[in-house]
Design a protein around this motif. Structure first.
Motif, PDB file in Angstrom:
ATOM      1  N   GLY A  63       0.779  -1.230   0.000  1.00 58.44           N
ATOM      2  CA  GLY A  63       0.000   0.000   0.000  1.00 58.44           C
ATOM      3  C   GLY A  63       0.808   1.278   0.000  1.00 58.44           C
ATOM      4  O   GLY A  63       0.260   2.372   0.105  1.00 58.44           O
ATOM      5  N   ARG A  64       2.114   1.180  -0.137  1.00 58.47           N
ATOM      6  CA  ARG A  64       3.000   2.351  -0.168  1.00 58.47           C
ATOM      7  C   ARG A  64       4.154   2.056  -1.113  1.00 58.47           C
ATOM      8  O   ARG A  64       4.627   0.926  -1.194  1.00 58.47           O
ATOM      9  N   PHE A  65       4.595   3.069  -1.825  1.00 60.55           N
ATOM     10  CA  PHE A  65       5.738   2.932  -2.721  1.00 60.55           C
ATOM     11  C   PHE A  65       6.474   4.255  -2.794  1.00 60.55           C
ATOM     12  O   PHE A  65       5.952   5.298  -2.393  1.00 60.55           O
ATOM     13  N   ALA A  66       7.696   4.199  -3.303  1.00 56.32           N
ATOM     14  CA  ALA A  66       8.477   5.413  -3.547  1.00 56.32           C
ATOM     15  C   ALA A  66       8.886   5.457  -5.004  1.00 56.32           C
ATOM     16  O   ALA A  66       9.196   4.426  -5.611  1.00 56.32           O
ATOM     17  N   VAL A  67       8.853   6.647  -5.560  1.00 58.51           N
ATOM     18  CA  VAL A  67       9.397   6.914  -6.884  1.00 58.51           C
ATOM     19  C   VAL A  67      10.727   7.616  -6.653  1.00 58.51           C
ATOM     20  O   VAL A  67      10.768   8.691  -6.048  1.00 58.51           O
TER      21      VAL A  67
END
Length: 153
Positions: A63-67
């Motif tokens: 439910g969370r990601f980083a670009v």
């Protein structure tokens, strides 16, 4: 037909990013160019992830990601995260303070919570609500064009 379409779309220059998340205790990452801002109110961006990739399921589950936007000279990082090797994070400096790995060598990063996911052919389109973001003011991006990395001149 697919080959001609891919060749045509390769003429659209794009920035190069590494998308990171977690699967349990394990950091997960992949190189991507299908990233763009979506909205200023609320602050949102989209990433498009192939349905066949493990990263797609990891983002949906966590439910969370980083670009992590790569800068000039980031070709080795881009190639590293484009492989299918087991430990892509070996020797890569990261911060974990926002619940996902953020690459310290990125010129900019945006940590997002998934707010929606939509089918997009053989990809999933994730809408992310930006929770934390930072950038280096003087840094220049790594660019991908016609199947090769380059720099802005």
């Amino acid at each position: 037909m697919k080959h001609a379409f891919r060749a045509t779309m390769s003429r659209l220059a794009s920035g190069v990013s590494v998308i990171t998340t977690r699967s349990g205790d394990a950091p997960i990452g992949m190189t991507a160019s299908a990233v763009t801002s979506l909205s200023m109110d609320p602050l949102q961006l989209i990433v498009c992830i192939s349905n066949r990739l493990f990263t797609r399921g990891a983002i949906a589950e966590h439910g969370r990601f980083a670009v992590n936007i790569l800068g000039e000279g980031g070709q080795a990082l881009a190639k590293n995260f484009a492989t299918s090797k087991k430990d892509k994070f070996a020797g890569v400096s990261v911060s974990e303070e926002h619940g996902v790995p953020v690459l310290k060598d990125a010129i900019a990063s945006v940590v997002c919570d998934v707010s929606a996911a939509f089918p997009g052919g053989d990809h999933t389109i994730f809408v992310g609500d930006a929770r934390h973001f930072e950038h280096q003011v003087e840094a220049r991006p790594l660019v991908y064009f016609a199947g090769a990395f380059g720099a802005m001149t």
